[in-house]
Design an enzyme around this catalytic site. Structure first.
Site, short mmCIF file in Angstrom:
data_model
loop_
_atom_site.label_atom_id
_atom_site.label_comp_id
_atom_site.label_asym_id
_atom_site.label_seq_id
_atom_site.Cartn_x
_atom_site.Cartn_y
_atom_site.Cartn_z
N ARG A 23 -41.75 34.81 -14.72
CA ARG A 23 -41.05 35.30 -16.16
C ARG A 23 -41.26 34.48 -16.60
NH1 ARG A 23 -36.32 39.38 -14.00
NH2 ARG A 23 -36.32 38.49 -11.76
N HIS B 282 -48.35 38.38 -6.06
CA HIS B 282 -47.04 39.00 -5.65
C HIS B 282 -46.56 39.93 -5.78
CE1 HIS B 282 -41.79 37.89 -6.86
NE2 HIS B 282 -43.08 36.33 -6.68
C1 UD1 Z 1 -37.92 34.67 -8.05
C2 UD1 Z 1 -37.36 33.72 -8.42
C3 UD1 Z 1 -38.55 32.63 -9.80
C4 UD1 Z 1 -38.77 31.63 -7.91
C5 UD1 Z 1 -40.26 32.97 -7.26
C6 UD1 Z 1 -40.97 32.84 -5.78
C7 UD1 Z 1 -35.46 34.24 -9.61
C8 UD1 Z 1 -35.11 34.97 -11.63
N1 UD1 Z 1 -36.42 34.31 -10.15
O1 UD1 Z 1 -39.38 35.86 -9.23
O2 UD1 Z 1 -37.47 31.44 -9.54
O3 UD1 Z 1 -40.24 31.14 -8.59
O4 UD1 Z 1 -38.93 33.91 -7.64
O5 UD1 Z 1 -41.66 33.92 -5.86
O6 UD1 Z 1 -35.05 33.62 -9.63
N2 UD1 Z 1 -40.90 42.14 -4.73
C9 UD1 Z 1 -40.49 42.85 -3.71
N3 UD1 Z 1 -40.56 42.12 -2.67
C10 UD1 Z 1 -40.33 41.18 -2.07
C11 UD1 Z 1 -40.38 40.24 -3.12
C12 UD1 Z 1 -40.27 40.70 -5.02
O7 UD1 Z 1 -41.00 44.05 -4.35
O8 UD1 Z 1 -40.40 40.33 -1.01
C13 UD1 Z 1 -40.28 42.85 -6.01
C14 UD1 Z 1 -39.31 43.21 -6.97
O9 UD1 Z 1 -39.92 44.53 -7.72
C15 UD1 Z 1 -38.39 42.57 -7.43
C16 UD1 Z 1 -39.27 41.41 -8.57
O10 UD1 Z 1 -40.65 41.37 -7.21
O11 UD1 Z 1 -37.77 42.88 -7.70
C17 UD1 Z 1 -39.38 40.49 -8.93
O12 UD1 Z 1 -38.29 39.68 -7.83
P1 UD1 Z 1 -37.23 38.40 -8.48
O13 UD1 Z 1 -36.44 37.70 -7.40
O14 UD1 Z 1 -36.81 39.25 -9.40
O15 UD1 Z 1 -38.78 37.62 -9.39
P2 UD1 Z 1 -39.60 36.56 -9.41
O16 UD1 Z 1 -40.65 36.70 -10.17
O17 UD1 Z 1 -39.77 36.62 -7.23
N1 UDP Z 2 -46.88 31.02 -0.54
C1 UDP Z 2 -46.78 31.60 0.63
N2 UDP Z 2 -47.40 33.12 0.24
C2 UDP Z 2 -48.54 33.11 -0.96
C3 UDP Z 2 -48.37 32.75 -1.89
C4 UDP Z 2 -47.25 31.20 -1.90
O1 UDP Z 2 -45.93 31.66 1.59
O2 UDP Z 2 -48.45 33.75 -0.74
C5 UDP Z 2 -45.44 30.42 -0.80
C6 UDP Z 2 -46.27 28.56 -1.49
O3 UDP Z 2 -46.80 27.83 -0.49
C7 UDP Z 2 -45.42 27.77 -1.70
C8 UDP Z 2 -44.02 28.89 -1.50
O4 UDP Z 2 -44.87 30.58 -1.37
O5 UDP Z 2 -44.45 27.40 -0.11
C9 UDP Z 2 -43.90 28.88 -3.76
O6 UDP Z 2 -43.71 30.33 -4.07
P1 UDP Z 2 -43.79 30.85 -5.00
O7 UDP Z 2 -44.91 30.07 -5.57
O8 UDP Z 2 -43.43 32.05 -5.30
O9 UDP Z 2 -42.16 29.89 -5.63
P2 UDP Z 2 -41.73 28.93 -6.72
O10 UDP Z 2 -42.22 27.66 -5.91
O11 UDP Z 2 -42.82 29.02 -7.83
O12 UDP Z 2 -40.82 28.57 -7.38
#
Ligand code: UD1
Ligand code: UDP
Length: 411
Positions: free
Chosen positions: A212, A243
């Site tokens: 973020r 993502h």
């Molecule tokens: C969240 C965590 C972050 C972590 C990350 C891992 C918070 C505030 N942030 O951030 O610490 O590093 O997860 O990836 O807890 N979405 C989908 N499908 C999914 C996942 C996400 O559509 O399976 C989309 C949705 O529109 C959602 C948006 O991604 O609203 C953001 O997801 P959110 O969990 O709010 O924030 P992340 O950036 O994923």
């Molecule tokens: N990861 C995954 N598929 C992907 C990208 C990441 O399985 O396409 C895995 C990665 O190996 C790691 C975890 O997701 O284990 C990290 O997640 P992310 O980067 O979303 O979150 P963070 O660690 O920054 O909180």
């Protein structure tokens, strides 16, 4: 004796990957009744992990909404947990890391006077807006928790410095436990774009970016650096599993769509990801998890952030903080591509994060807390990593492509 009811609460991809080995460990021990509660903060990215590790949820709050806000994640988790806790009546609630699920899960436990165990405790940048909101999530969770499972001695020292209440354990990071089951030299990719890559002939760079605090200008600068890097270096291929956040996708596709040798793919499952990294030349990322995983595979990492709460691998030389300025990212990436000595130094560094036994230590610590063990588990000692099974396995397997790449990468 009645088993101890331990409820693990998680909701995002990285929490699931890092909690999976621990849930499996608890399931394997008769002293525990393991309960799995998903918040569903993520959906597709979470379900994929559950499938790979063959985990089933006992509860699922299904909270995810498109473009969800921090307040909605927190409030929906808190409300959802009311009923789950009332029904399941756990003796202990485990949360992981620093997401909004982590904090809201811990707060819900506190409201019901249930002790909390914090897995991956003690990571700090000391800057409350970076990473945002993770630094505050983990700090507040630390205040609530009774049990703190710290991956490294540095993490434990951070908690001591804060004068935190509760019991601290030095366990190593459970992500290394997970990697024991995912990285395989004979692995065959399921994703067509990955199968089409020639890892021997090309220098493949794995890229991820989603934080973020990088939304907006920093993320644009990172993507522009990537575009210029690939234009200057015909020998590289960039693989970027993007993502699912719409904010991230708009920025990334806006700048990198149709750029030759940049492969923008949907998120891949964790086995694909770990095996992709194991075959890559180096990694560029703002992810927390990747900063721990890539060093375990002997892969240099450029961190696309201004700071990191994981200074251990920076100190040991595998990870370099590249920041979010285009010029600096380009400079460091080109240094890795053109200076063999720099590459060799970073690829050879040791990994301070785990020895693959963190889950066992955490389970033992919980037993000790509930008076079912008389001794605390011994601390994780990073020196043991030199003999880590992952490294030995990658070195000695007969699989030709990985062996060749491994040699080329001087792991
Ligand atoms: C969240 C965590 C972050 C972590 C990350 C891992 C918070 C505030 N942030 O951030 O610490 O590093 O997860 O990836 O807890 N979405 C989908 N499908 C999914 C996942 C996400 O559509 O399976 C989309 C949705 O529109 C959602 C948006 O991604 O609203 C953001 O997801 P959110 O969990 O709010 O924030 P992340 O950036 O994923
Ligand atoms: N990861 C995954 N598929 C992907 C990208 C990441 O399985 O396409 C895995 C990665 O190996 C790691 C975890 O997701 O284990 C990290 O997640 P992310 O980067 O979303 O979150 P963070 O660690 O920054 O909180």
């Amino acid at each position: 004796m009645t088993p101890i009811k331990v409820m693990s609460v998680f909701g995002t991809r990285p929490e699931a990957i890092k909690m999976a080995p621990l849930v499996k460990q608890l399931q394997s021990m008769p002293e525990f009744q393991s309960i799995c509660c998903l918040t569903g903060q993520h959906r597709e990215m979470l379900d994929s992990v559950m499938e790979i590790f063959r985990l089933k949820a006992d509860y699922d709050l299904h909270i995810m909404q498109a473009r969800q806000t921090l307040s909605s994640i927190t409030s929906r988790t808190l409300l959802g947990m009311e009923e789950v806790i009332a029904q399941a009546k756990p003796d202990l609630i485990l949360v992981h890391g620093d997401t909004s699920t982590t904090f809201a899960g811990a707060l819900a436990a506190f409201y019901h006077r249930i002790p909390v165990g914090h897995v991956e405790a003690g990571l700090r940048t000391w800057d409350k807006y970076s990473p945002y909101p993770e630094e505050m999530n983990r700090t507040l969770t630390g205040d609530i928790a009774e049990l703190h499972f710290c991956p490294t001695a540095n993490n434990r020292a951070n908690l001591e410095r804060e004068g935190i209440r509760g019991e601290m354990f030095l366990t190593g990071n459970t992500v290394i436990d997970a990697m024991k089951t995912t990285v395989r030299p004979d692995y065959v990719f399921q994703t067509p774009e990955l199968n089409a890559l020639d890892f021997r002939a090309r220098r493949v760079i794995t890229l991820t970016c989603h934080r973020r605090e990088n939304y907006g200008e920093p993320m644009q600068a990172i993507m522009e650096a990537v575009r210029e890097l690939v234009e200057r270096h015909p020998e590289i291929e960039i693989v970027y599993p993007v993502h699912l956040s719409p904010v991230v996708r708009e920025c990334v596709f806006g700048i990198l769509r149709d750029v030759p040798r940049v492969h923008l793919i949907d998120p891949i499952d964790v086995e694909e990801m770990h095996n992709l990294m194991a075959r890559s030349y180096f990694v560029m990322t703002d992810s927390g998890g990747l900063q721990e995983e890539a060093p375990a595979l002997g892969k240099p990492v450029l961190v696309l952030r201004r700071e990191t709460e994981r200074p251990e691998a920076v100190a040991s030389g595998t990870v370099a903080l590249a920041g979010v300025e285009k010029a600096n990212i380009l400079r460091l990436a080109e240094e890795l591509l053109t200076n063999e000595e720099t590459y060799r130094r970073m690829a050879k560094a040791v990994n301070p994060y785990g020895d693959g036994h963190a889950s066992e230590r955490i389970a033992d610590a919980i037993l000790w807390y509930f008076f079912q063990r008389t001794t605390r588990p011994a601390d994780f000692r990073p020196g043991t990593y030199a003999r880590h099974p992952l490294r030995r396995r990658i070195r000695t397997q007969s699989d030709q492509p990985l062996r060749t790449i491994t040699r080329a990468c001087k792991i």
